[in-house]
Write a protein that holds these residues in place. Structure first.
Motif, PDB file in Angstrom:
ATOM      1  N   LYS A   8       0.857  -1.184   0.000  1.00 21.16           N
ATOM      2  CA  LYS A   8       0.000   0.000   0.000  1.00 21.16           C
ATOM      3  C   LYS A   8       0.895   1.237   0.000  1.00 21.16           C
ATOM      4  CE  LYS A   8      -3.863   0.290   0.027  1.00 21.16           C
ATOM      5  NZ  LYS A   8      -4.875   0.306  -1.041  1.00 21.16           N
ATOM      6  N   GLN A   9       0.341   2.342  -0.491  1.00 17.79           N
ATOM      7  CA  GLN A   9       1.077   3.602  -0.581  1.00 17.79           C
ATOM      8  C   GLN A   9       0.267   4.711   0.060  1.00 17.79           C
ATOM      9  OE1 GLN A   9       1.500   6.055  -4.344  1.00 17.79           O
ATOM     10  NE2 GLN A   9       3.560   5.177  -4.197  1.00 17.79           N
ATOM     11  N   ALA A  10       0.975   5.646   0.677  1.00 18.66           N
ATOM     12  CA  ALA A  10       0.370   6.855   1.236  1.00 18.66           C
ATOM     13  C   ALA A  10       1.245   8.043   0.852  1.00 18.66           C
ATOM     14  CB  ALA A  10       0.242   6.745   2.754  1.00 18.66           C
ATOM     15  N   THR A  11       0.699   9.234   1.010  1.00 19.16           N
ATOM     16  CA  THR A  11       1.450  10.453   0.703  1.00 19.16           C
ATOM     17  C   THR A  11       1.385  11.404   1.892  1.00 19.16           C
ATOM     18  OG1 THR A  11      -0.479  11.521  -0.277  1.00 19.16           O
ATOM     19  CG2 THR A  11       0.955  10.286  -1.767  1.00 19.16           C
ATOM     20  N   PHE A  12       2.373  12.259   1.970  1.00 23.32           N
ATOM     21  CA  PHE A  12       2.387  13.322   2.972  1.00 23.32           C
ATOM     22  C   PHE A  12       3.306  14.430   2.498  1.00 23.32           C
ATOM     23  CE2 PHE A  12       5.777  10.465   4.171  1.00 23.32           C
ATOM     24  CZ  PHE A  12       6.791  11.252   4.690  1.00 23.32           C
ATOM     25  N   ASP A  13       3.079  15.617   3.017  1.00 27.34           N
ATOM     26  CA  ASP A  13       3.918  16.781   2.732  1.00 27.34           C
ATOM     27  C   ASP A  13       4.516  17.243   4.046  1.00 27.34           C
ATOM     28  OD1 ASP A  13       3.209  17.145  -0.110  1.00 27.34           O
ATOM     29  OD2 ASP A  13       1.217  17.572   0.692  1.00 27.34           O
ATOM     30  N   ALA A  14       5.801  17.526   4.031  1.00 30.31           N
ATOM     31  CA  ALA A  14       6.462  17.935   5.273  1.00 30.31           C
ATOM     32  C   ALA A  14       7.701  18.759   4.969  1.00 30.31           C
ATOM     33  CB  ALA A  14       6.827  16.707   6.103  1.00 30.31           C
ATOM     34  N   ALA A  15       8.100  19.519   5.979  1.00 30.11           N
ATOM     35  CA  ALA A  15       9.318  20.326   5.891  1.00 30.11           C
ATOM     36  C   ALA A  15      10.415  19.677   6.727  1.00 30.11           C
ATOM     37  CB  ALA A  15       9.044  21.738   6.403  1.00 30.11           C
ATOM     38  N   HIS A  16      11.644  20.038   6.408  1.00 27.63           N
ATOM     39  CA  HIS A  16      12.783  19.551   7.197  1.00 27.63           C
ATOM     40  C   HIS A  16      14.006  20.405   6.901  1.00 27.63           C
ATOM     41  CE1 HIS A  16      14.653  16.623   3.992  1.00 27.63           C
ATOM     42  NE2 HIS A  16      14.187  17.710   3.454  1.00 27.63           N
ATOM     43  N   HIS A  17      15.032  20.160   7.674  1.00 26.85           N
ATOM     44  CA  HIS A  17      16.340  20.778   7.437  1.00 26.85           C
ATOM     45  C   HIS A  17      17.381  19.879   8.081  1.00 26.85           C
ATOM     46  CE1 HIS A  17      16.929  22.386  11.586  1.00 26.85           C
ATOM     47  NE2 HIS A  17      15.611  22.344  11.582  1.00 26.85           N
ATOM     48  N   PHE A  18      18.617  20.087   7.690  1.00 29.56           N
ATOM     49  CA  PHE A  18      19.731  19.310   8.241  1.00 29.56           C
ATOM     50  C   PHE A  18      20.633  20.258   9.025  1.00 29.56           C
ATOM     51  CE2 PHE A  18      18.116  16.705   4.867  1.00 29.56           C
ATOM     52  CZ  PHE A  18      18.155  15.439   5.423  1.00 29.56           C
ATOM     53  N   PRO A  19      20.434  20.309  10.351  1.00 31.34           N
ATOM     54  CA  PRO A  19      21.133  21.307  11.170  1.00 31.34           C
ATOM     55  C   PRO A  19      22.643  21.130  11.217  1.00 31.34           C
ATOM     56  CG  PRO A  19      19.949  19.741  12.550  1.00 31.34           C
ATOM     57  CD  PRO A  19      19.559  19.454  11.136  1.00 31.34           C
ATOM     58  N   ASN A  20      23.160  19.987  10.870  1.00 34.19           N
ATOM     59  CA  ASN A  20      24.606  19.756  10.942  1.00 34.19           C
ATOM     60  C   ASN A  20      25.335  20.147   9.663  1.00 34.19           C
ATOM     61  OD1 ASN A  20      24.198  18.801  13.496  1.00 34.19           O
ATOM     62  ND2 ASN A  20      24.458  16.660  12.980  1.00 34.19           N
ATOM     63  N   PRO A  22      26.890  22.708   6.813  1.00 34.67           N
ATOM     64  CA  PRO A  22      27.591  23.992   6.965  1.00 34.67           C
ATOM     65  C   PRO A  22      26.662  25.181   6.768  1.00 34.67           C
ATOM     66  CG  PRO A  22      28.714  22.565   5.376  1.00 34.67           C
ATOM     67  CD  PRO A  22      27.431  21.894   5.731  1.00 34.67           C
ATOM     68  N   GLU A  23      26.971  26.260   7.442  1.00 30.14           N
ATOM     69  CA  GLU A  23      26.229  27.508   7.293  1.00 30.14           C
ATOM     70  C   GLU A  23      26.187  27.879   5.820  1.00 30.14           C
ATOM     71  OE1 GLU A  23      23.823  29.927   9.036  1.00 30.14           O
ATOM     72  OE2 GLU A  23      25.096  28.747  10.355  1.00 30.14           O
ATOM     73  N   GLY A  24      25.024  28.254   5.325  1.00 31.30           N
ATOM     74  CA  GLY A  24      24.876  28.622   3.924  1.00 31.30           C
ATOM     75  C   GLY A  24      24.474  27.467   3.020  1.00 31.30           C
ATOM     76  N   SER A  25      24.535  26.248   3.500  1.00 27.91           N
ATOM     77  CA  SER A  25      24.142  25.089   2.708  1.00 27.91           C
ATOM     78  C   SER A  25      22.632  25.105   2.471  1.00 27.91           C
ATOM     79  CB  SER A  25      24.519  23.797   3.442  1.00 27.91           C
ATOM     80  OG  SER A  25      23.886  22.687   2.848  1.00 27.91           O
ATOM     81  N   ILE A  26      22.209  24.730   1.264  1.00 29.05           N
ATOM     82  CA  ILE A  26      20.770  24.688   0.989  1.00 29.05           C
ATOM     83  C   ILE A  26      20.076  23.645   1.874  1.00 29.05           C
ATOM     84  CG2 ILE A  26      20.987  25.527  -1.373  1.00 29.05           C
ATOM     85  CD1 ILE A  26      20.572  22.612  -2.303  1.00 29.05           C
ATOM     86  N   TYR A  27      20.807  22.617   2.290  1.00 33.18           N
ATOM     87  CA  TYR A  27      20.214  21.579   3.139  1.00 33.18           C
ATOM     88  C   TYR A  27      19.956  22.069   4.563  1.00 33.18           C
ATOM     89  CZ  TYR A  27      21.770  18.655  -0.697  1.00 33.18           C
ATOM     90  OH  TYR A  27      21.983  18.122  -1.937  1.00 33.18           O
ATOM     91  N   ARG A  28      20.670  23.093   4.964  1.00 28.65           N
ATOM     92  CA  ARG A  28      20.501  23.625   6.323  1.00 28.65           C
ATOM     93  C   ARG A  28      19.229  24.463   6.452  1.00 28.65           C
ATOM     94  NH1 ARG A  28      24.868  24.914  10.532  1.00 28.65           N
ATOM     95  NH2 ARG A  28      23.709  26.117  12.041  1.00 28.65           N
TER      96      ARG A  28
END
Length: 122
Positions: A8-20, A22-28
């Motif tokens: 079975k499949q489900a969907t969801f929308d969520a936000a996140h970030h990667f605090p570790n 480097p400063e300025g990284s798009i992942y942060r």
């Protein structure tokens, strides 16, 4: 001996970030995605009364309930998702579902709009 798998499949929308990161990284920076999650249950035997591996409706409800816990939230705030990688999302869903679904054999979490996915085989 044949082996059956139901998914079975489900969907969801969520936000996140990667605090570790480097400063300025798009992942942060906090950003969001639309996710899909799939849960697969495997069995070599069928339920004698129904002739199925498991009730697909019950699997659907369980997976959607887990996805609902994350929907429109910040993943980093959920225990176990402080580092919300696809891998950790797979583990989070597996930990939620495995007690109720002992035949759970696979979790897949994907971000289809950017063609990324992770599969956890249990």
């Amino acid at each position: 001996m044949p082996t059956f798998e139901i998914t079975k499949q489900a969907t969801f929308d969520a936000a996140h970030h990667f605090p570790n990161e480097p400063e300025g990284s798009i992942y942060r920076r906090v950003h969001g995605h639309s996710f899909t999650v799939e849960a697969t249950v495997r069995s070599e035997t069928l339920d004698a009364e129904h002739g199925w591996v498991a009730d697909l409706g019950a699997l659907d409800r369980a997976l959607k309930a887990a996805a609902e816990e994350l929907d429109h939230g910040l993943l980093n705030e959920k225990p176990g998702l402080e580092m919300p990688s696809l891998e950790n999302l797979c583990l989070w869903f597996a930990n939620r579902m495995k007690p109720e679904w002992p035949g759970l054999c696979r979790i897949q979490v994907a971000r289809p709009t950017i063609n990324e996915r992770c599969v956890l085989t249990l």
